[in-house]
Design an enzyme around this catalytic site. Structure first.
Site, short mmCIF file in Angstrom:
data_model
loop_
_atom_site.label_atom_id
_atom_site.label_comp_id
_atom_site.label_asym_id
_atom_site.label_seq_id
_atom_site.Cartn_x
_atom_site.Cartn_y
_atom_site.Cartn_z
N ASP A 14 0.95 -1.19 0.01
CA ASP A 14 0.08 -0.02 -0.07
C ASP A 14 0.94 1.37 0.11
O ASP A 14 1.73 1.42 0.65
CB ASP A 14 -1.02 -0.02 1.20
CG ASP A 14 -1.91 0.83 1.35
OD1 ASP A 14 -2.22 1.47 0.12
OD2 ASP A 14 -2.98 0.79 2.09
N ASP A 73 -6.22 -7.26 -1.59
CA ASP A 73 -6.59 -7.06 -0.03
C ASP A 73 -8.15 -6.48 -0.12
O ASP A 73 -8.72 -5.98 -1.10
CB ASP A 73 -5.85 -6.01 0.41
CG ASP A 73 -5.88 -6.18 2.07
OD1 ASP A 73 -6.42 -6.96 2.53
OD2 ASP A 73 -4.79 -5.83 2.58
N ASN A 86 -10.17 -4.43 3.16
CA ASN A 86 -10.07 -4.08 4.60
C ASN A 86 -11.02 -3.56 5.33
O ASN A 86 -11.02 -2.97 6.42
CB ASN A 86 -8.77 -2.96 4.72
CG ASN A 86 -7.41 -3.58 4.61
OD1 ASN A 86 -7.12 -4.46 5.33
ND2 ASN A 86 -6.61 -3.31 3.55
N CYS A 139 -6.53 -11.69 0.34
CA CYS A 139 -6.27 -11.43 1.80
C CYS A 139 -7.53 -10.29 1.83
O CYS A 139 -8.04 -9.61 1.01
CB CYS A 139 -4.93 -10.28 1.64
SG CYS A 139 -4.70 -9.44 3.21
N ASP A 165 -3.05 -10.93 9.73
CA ASP A 165 -1.90 -9.84 9.76
C ASP A 165 -0.92 -10.08 10.96
O ASP A 165 -0.34 -9.01 10.96
CB ASP A 165 -2.92 -8.57 9.89
CG ASP A 165 -3.62 -7.99 8.68
OD1 ASP A 165 -3.04 -8.66 7.61
OD2 ASP A 165 -4.46 -7.23 8.72
#
Length: 721
Positions: free
Chosen positions: A351, A468, A470, A516, A538
């Site tokens: 990121d 990912d 989140n 993820c 994580d």
């Protein structure tokens, strides 16, 4: 077993006679289904090793019921609420007039040898037609189950419960349930309980499987749960959205497990002429306890990988822990040069590489390389290409982190398309991690994501993509949808997610994809079939991660388990551990490094290079062999044994988690790990020490491991002479 006649020219199989039975056969097991005497439902007759079908069924019962119906006590494979009103139905159908009962009969059966089976049930009044589908998986002891629901009537039907299947387990005196639970940074922790009466339920309504529970369950007889030869049954639901698994200790002592998706809206509308197929429920059996069941799941996931299984999972370096959002070419190249010296094969920028991404508040959705981070052009693309070229010159592939479903309120994409996010008119939007979530169920959003990934992967030499996610969806609505009462947002998002992954596989087959979701929040078979590796948690702290990986390997294969070496301290268990401990732990799956290696000493870098080389030498055994869990993270010594497919090499990853033996001040003895599955008459040589062991010695006395304050992990390679 009764074989139904061939399907007639009309396309519909004839109705089988009540009492008909069918047999499915896997490599080592059988799954036998029969039609009850009235032809109203199918029930399990036998499930176990070959030959289990011969003799009275372990699920037979007296047929006497008090305050129940026969269907409530039967080991039904799939049954609607009308037939089974009290103890838990698998399907609830609501008609427009509010009636919720469904009463059907078997109207067809079709079998392909002993490999697959389709049983059709029809309710003439509603026009609902349900087809129970069974398929065996070559090379495994897994049976796949799903249900096709078709509306042949003339009115909309609302499906309020729509499980994939029910699984009946013959136990005596209750069931020992093993499940994987936790929270963010503590996923896949193994838990067990005994269910004698009542109900056990796990699930998620977060739009993903979630951190709290994995869509996986193992069932054993509570009377003998820990024996190595305990019959063990398992289920795993292939659905990356809302889900549930429920186990009921039913009248008569049997345990019945139901699993399926959970609609966000509470019901799914099935219009006339439409067909809905439920998620696949994989069902596995092993006569070898939890260890044997784990091996079955590993075999199945190797089957899901197909030919991609044979591509080596490369050792990667990921820059997140070293730079976080402070991504710029010079710092990334410094990390890449050090990583290359250690033998790393893949360098991944995490990121922070795109415009507007200096912290969590900006950038998501505007997937353009930041020209400030990658100078050398007007838009950052040339600078990114220069970085990639340098990484390639160092002998490594290049990878990139993306979060395709997320959008920042400050992003240009949000200004251009505010209607693309989940929202409810007149209600405030909830920010999670300073971001919103795109409605991936929309075709235009899918096209945007596909075009974005195509552009990145075509314009730049990117060989690895870390996908990912989140945040879960909140305010899950789509204003203006017509008709709003027929939305199925959870299924639409899942379909969009899987469509994009399928596109990546077809259009960019050279790209390795890592899955993820804030760690391990979206790990199940639909995702594993379309990705190469996944990120279980994580949390990379050594003893914390040991517990995560121990639970993970009960359900999932080592070749899917991405694991990094970092400098992170423990979250739940802060006891320090050596660099060797961290490397051996990461080598138990797919090895990566995520530490800030700029701060490592020359000695640490040299040690790391040695571990990387050692891992490369054994990764074919770790990824393709039989894995056996020995001990657990709560034991003083915990290990995983990997046996090569031909049995010629055995790799043992072992860790010290307890107190030392006091040597040399007291007459202590080394810890010993009893290995499993070896040939007692064979001789095995330790690759490092040259010590020769008989198989009998390793099975009975065990492999000696002399733990000390400076030696808390080992990777032992044994070669059969």
């Amino acid at each position: 077993m009764t074989r139904p006649p061939a399907r007639p020219a009309t396309g519909r199989a004839p109705s089988p006679a009540p009492g008909s039975s069918w047999l499915l056969r896997t490599e080592r097991t059988v799954y036998a289904v029969r039609l009850e005497a009235g032809g109203q439902w199918a029930e399990l007759a036998a499930w176990g090793p070959h030959g289990t079908e011969t003799g009275p069924s372990a699920l037979d019962w007296s047929r006497r019921t008090h305050f129940l119906t026969p269907a409530d006590a039967a080991p039904a494979e799939y049954i609607p609420s009308g037939l089974r009103p009290f103890t838990g139905a698998d399907l609830t159908v609501r008609r427009p007039d509010g009636e919720r009962g469904t009463w059907w009969t078997c109207t067809g059966a079709e079998q392909d040898g002993e490999r697959s089976l389709r049983l059709e049930f029809t309710d003439e009044r509603t026009g609902l037609r349900a087809t129970l589908c069974y398929d065996t998986v070559p090379g495994t002891d897994v049976v796949l189950r799903r249900t096709e629901l078709a509306n042949d009537g003339d009115e909309v039907l609302h499906l309020e419960d729509l499980d994939s299947a029910a699984v009946n387990v013959p136990v005596q005196g209750g069931a020992r349930l093993t499940y994987l639970a936790g929270q963010w940074s503590q996923e896949f922790t193994r838990h067990q309980l005994d269910l004698v009466r009542g109900r056990f339920a796990i699930g998620s309504i977060q739009g993903v499987p979630g951190h709290a529970y994995a869509p996986w369950l193992a069932v054993q007889d509570a009377a003998h749960p820990d024996s190595a030869d305990t019959p063990t049954y398992g289920v795993a639901l292939a659905w990356p959205g809302n889900w549930h698994i429920t186990a009921d200790a039913e009248p008569g002592g049997a345990v019945r497990v139901r699993a399926g998706r959970v609609p966000h809206e509470g019901a799914v509308a099935l219009r006339p002429g439409a067909t809905l197929t439920t998620p696949v429920l994989a069902c596995a059996f092993s006569a070898g306890g939890l260890d044997g069941l784990g091996a079955e799941w590993h075999r199945y996931e190797r089957h899901l990988a197909g030919e991609r299984l044979h591509r080596p999972r490369k050792v990667l370096y990921n820059s997140w822990y070293a730079t976080e959002f402070d991504v710029e070419a010079t710092g990334q190249l410094e990390l890449a040069a050090i990583a290359a010296e250690m033998g790393v094969e893949l360098f991944v920028v995490d990121d922070g590489w795109f415009t507007g991404r200096k912290d969590e508040k900006g950038g998501l959705g505007d997937w353009q390389p930041d020209p400030a981070a990658f100078p050398g052009g007007t838009d950052g693309a040339a600078g990114l290409d220069a970085l990639i070229a340098r990484v390639r010159e160092l002998g490594m592939d290049f990878g990139l982190w993306v979060e395709p479903e997320a959008i920042s309120p400050a992003a240009q994409l949000y200004a251009d398309h505010p209607d693309w996010v989940y929202r409810i008119d007149g209600r405030p939007a909830t920010l999670v991690r300073e971001q919103l979530l795109l409605d991936l169920g929309r075709a235009d959003v899918q096209e945007f994501v596909i075009a974005t990934l195509d552009r990145l992967l075509t314009a730049h030499d990117i060989r690895y993509l870390k996908w990912d996610m989140n945040r879960p969806p909140t305010e899950r609505g789509r204003p203006g949808a017509i008709p709003p009462g027929e939305l199925d947002l959870d299924a639409a998002h899942v379909a969009g997610y899987l469509r994009v992954l399928d596109h990546l596989r077809a259009r960019h087959p050279h790209v390795t994809v890592e899955g993820c979701a804030g760690g391990g929040a979206r790990i199940e078979h639909a995702t594993l079939a379309r990705t190469d590796v996944v990120w279980p948690s994580d949390n990379t702290a050594p003893l914390d991660r040991l517990a995560v990986q121990y639970g993970y390997l009960h359900a999932h294969a080592p070749h899917t388990m991405s694991s990094w070496v970092t400098d992170e301290p423990g979250v739940f268990d802060p006891r320090p551990r050596s660099l060797a401990f961290r490397f051996v732990l990461a080598a138990a799956g797919v090895l990566g490094i995520g530490a800030d290696i700029r701060g490592w000493s020359a000695e640490q870098r040299a040690e790391a290079a040695g571990w990387v080389a050692r891992y490369k030498d054994v990764r074919d055994v770790v990824h393709h062999g039989r894995a056996r869990l020995i001990g657990g993270p709560d034991d003083a010594t915990c290990a995983v044994q990997y046996d090569a497919p031909d049995g010629r090499r055995v790799v043992v990853a072992a860790w010290s988690t307890g107190r030392l033996d006091g040597a040399p001040l007291t007459p202590g003895r080394p810890a010993r790990v009893r290995l499993r599955g070896l040939d007692p008459a064979a001789r095995y040589t330790d690759h490092d020490t040259g010590t020769v062991y008989s198989g009998a010695h390793l099975l009975h006395s065990g492999l000696p491991l002399g733990w000390s304050a400076g030696h808390d992990a080992e990777l032992v390679v044994l070669t059969m002479q």
